[in-house]
Design a protein around this motif. Structure first.
Motif, short mmCIF file in Angstrom:
data_model
loop_
_atom_site.label_atom_id
_atom_site.label_comp_id
_atom_site.label_asym_id
_atom_site.label_seq_id
_atom_site.Cartn_x
_atom_site.Cartn_y
_atom_site.Cartn_z
N LYS A 163 47.93 59.24 101.79
CA LYS A 163 49.23 58.54 101.75
C LYS A 163 50.35 59.50 101.34
O LYS A 163 51.42 59.53 101.95
N ALA B 86 53.16 53.76 104.75
CA ALA B 86 53.17 52.36 104.32
C ALA B 86 51.84 51.68 104.63
O ALA B 86 51.35 50.87 103.83
N ALA C 71 49.20 52.83 102.23
CA ALA C 71 49.44 52.30 100.89
C ALA C 71 48.74 50.96 100.66
O ALA C 71 48.64 50.51 99.52
N GLN C 72 48.26 50.33 101.74
CA GLN C 72 47.53 49.06 101.60
C GLN C 72 46.09 49.27 101.13
O GLN C 72 45.45 48.33 100.65
N PRO D 282 46.02 47.18 96.71
CA PRO D 282 47.41 46.90 97.09
C PRO D 282 47.54 45.91 98.25
O PRO D 282 48.60 45.32 98.41
N ASP E 285 49.10 42.69 97.57
CA ASP E 285 50.51 42.64 97.15
C ASP E 285 51.38 42.33 98.37
O ASP E 285 51.43 43.12 99.32
N ASN F 119 54.49 42.55 98.71
CA ASN F 119 55.54 43.55 98.86
C ASN F 119 55.07 44.73 99.70
O ASN F 119 55.84 45.29 100.50
N ILE F 120 53.82 45.12 99.52
CA ILE F 120 53.26 46.23 100.29
C ILE F 120 53.19 45.86 101.76
O ILE F 120 53.55 46.66 102.64
N ARG F 121 52.74 44.66 102.05
CA ARG F 121 52.63 44.22 103.44
C ARG F 121 54.01 44.07 104.07
O ARG F 121 54.21 44.38 105.24
N ARG G 76 56.56 45.85 103.27
CA ARG G 76 57.03 47.22 103.48
C ARG G 76 56.56 47.77 104.82
O ARG G 76 57.28 48.47 105.52
#
Length: 494
Positions: free
Chosen positions: A161, A323, A326-327, A362, A365, A367-369, A371
């Motif tokens: 990442k 991004a 980051a999941q 993550p 979350d 917010n991550i999805r 993003r």
């Protein structure tokens, strides 16, 4: 009956709540199933970069305007083709003194530093601390305590990442380099155009001054004829009004030259008013050089603004990849160590150490999805911006070729007009000596000749400006650039 007792939840006599052990297991299974479902719905693969598609173009429509083989390329120092040492001096001074180009160079250094900032995300973070606490209570001995410790935190980049973030910032760095090249090209073009305009104003001022003088002679003739009753008073007034108009135009030409000279001073990094360009005649000093146009496909790899736009598309792809990665579960390691004592001399005798690995999920979350969706949408924006830049570049080249071709044809017609009027002027002067024509006819012929010469001068300057625009539109001689994530040097090209 015994079987029924086994499946009935046990009731604790020491507590007021029930412990449903099977339901806890169901909760863990449900949470795992939910996480698995979310993982199955998510796309963790970074996108593979491809140059955005644009409408195909294989050749330029005005090939007759190109007098050099397409196999040749525009040279980076293309302005030297005008063979004017003073122009070379101005551009050299501008490239070192212009503040716009300095800003672009500074942005390159910022982007280069940001690459290091992005790489720092792969490294562990170490915090050190030390403190001493002295407490005094009335009637009691002073209490002292000393602490010395540190903490190490490391987010392990097992999925790449952080590396994707480094690639995105590296692409942005190369885009800022291309911005600098585009600014370099624009600066050289603006200096050249301003310089040509000043020389044009010098020649126009010279010709306009002679026109005012000729019309003054015509006015004197009309006044003499009026006094002899050969022309009415209104003819004298008309000629005086014509001189007023010509004088006003002469003042405007001088004003325009001064304003353009101030603009040129700013371009080269000199305070306005401190630069004085020596007067000269444009048509004698500067002639347009031949320009190789190349092929439309080469434009995509040579023109700096197109290269910058494509690098920003690449950066957007890398940000999407970052991004998505980051999941995935992230693993971090935290280690604490330190010493504490009530006496400073015994501080180093005790030591404690703790290590606490942890894992986070993550993908749970929102917010991550979200993003991920935002970065994917941003790709469409930069791809469209790239397409717009390419289409504008095609238009600029085609328009420059059209202008060069049309103005060269106009210059041929104007040159023929000037040549014919010169012959007419010579014949009228010869007839004047023989008394066949009047002095007024000579003045009118000369005025027509001066007007045609001004038009010829204007179209000559326009051809020079069109040539500069064409150089700029073709990328100004920069070499081909292949946009990719391949490791490249991050040293700026300035």
């Amino acid at each position: 009956m015994q079987l029924q007792e086994d499946i009935v939840p046990k009731v604790s006599t020491e507590s007021s709540w029930i412990v449903p052990r099977p339901r806890r297991a169901y909760a863990w299974v449900a949470a795992a199933a939910c996480a698995g479902w979310l993982t199955g719905c998510a796309d963790f693969r970074p996108p593979v970069y491809e140059r955005p598609e644009t409408p195909a173009k294989t050749e330029w429509s005005r090939q007759e305007s190109i007098t050099v083989s397409p196999a040749e390329t525009v040279q980076p120092n293309w302005w030297q083709g005008f063979k004017d040492p003073y122009l070379d001096k101005l551009i050299t001074q501008a490239l070192s003194g212009n503040y716009d180009i300095k800003v672009l160079a500074a942005r390159i250094r910022v982007a280069q530093a940001q690459i290091g900032e992005a790489k720092a995300g792969q490294l562990p973070v170490i915090d050190l601390n030390a403190n001493a606490n002295v407490t005094k209570t009335t009637g009691q001995a002073t209490a002292r305590s000393y602490n010395l410790g540190g903490q190490l935190s490391w987010d392990i980049d097992i999925w790449g990442k952080v590396e994707k973030g480094v690639q995105a910032q590296t692409a942005e760095f190369h885009a800022t380099e291309a911005d600098w090249r585009a600014g370099y090209l624009t600066l050289a073009a603006n200096v050249s155009t301003a310089y040509f305009q000043i020389l044009q104003f010098d020649e126009q001022i010279d010709q306009q001054t002679r026109t005012v003088q000729k019309n003054g002679q015509i006015l004197n003739t009309y006044q003499a004829m009026f006094q002899n009753g050969l022309v009415p008073k209104i003819r004298v007034m008309q000629q005086q009004a014509e001189i007023n108009r010509l004088t006003k135009d002469l003042i405007e030409l001088r004003r325009s030259r001064d304003v353009t000279e101030n603009a040129l001073a700013t371009l080269v990094g000199v305070p306005a008013g401190n630069l004085k360009v020596p007067p000269g005649k444009l048509q004698n000093r500067v002639q347009p050089p031949p320009v190789p146009a190349g092929l439309p496909s080469q434009l995509l790899a040579r023109r700096p603004d197109i290269v910058a736009a494509e690098y920003r598309v690449l950066a957007a792809y890398n940000i999407v990849g970052q991004a998505r990665l980051a999941q995935l579960p992230s693993i971090s390691l935290t280690a604490n160590g330190g010493m504490a004592s009530f006496a400073l001399n015994s501080l180093l005798k005790t030591f404690t150490l703790g290590i606490a690995p942890s894992i986070t999920l993550p993908m749970l979350d929102p917010n991550i999805r979200a993003r991920v969706k935002t970065t994917e949408a941003q790709v469409k924006v930069v791809e469209s911006d790239y397409g717009r830049t390419v289409m504008n570049a095609f238009e600029e080249v085609e328009t420059a070729l059209v202008n060069v071709d049309a103005h060269k044809k106009q210059r041929i017609e104007l040159q023929q007009q000037v040549d014919q009027l010169r012959v007419v002027s010579s014949q009228i002067e010869a007839q004047l000596k023989e008394g066949v024509v009047s002095q007024l006819e000579v003045f009118e012929t000369e005025r027509s000749l001066l007007s045609a010469q001004l038009s010829l001068l204007a179209v000559h300057q326009q051809i020079l400006a069109d040539t500069v625009t064409l150089y700029k539109a073709l990328g100004g001689g920069w070499t081909d650039v292949r946009v990719s994530n391949a490791t490249a040097s991050t040293s700026s090209s300035q």
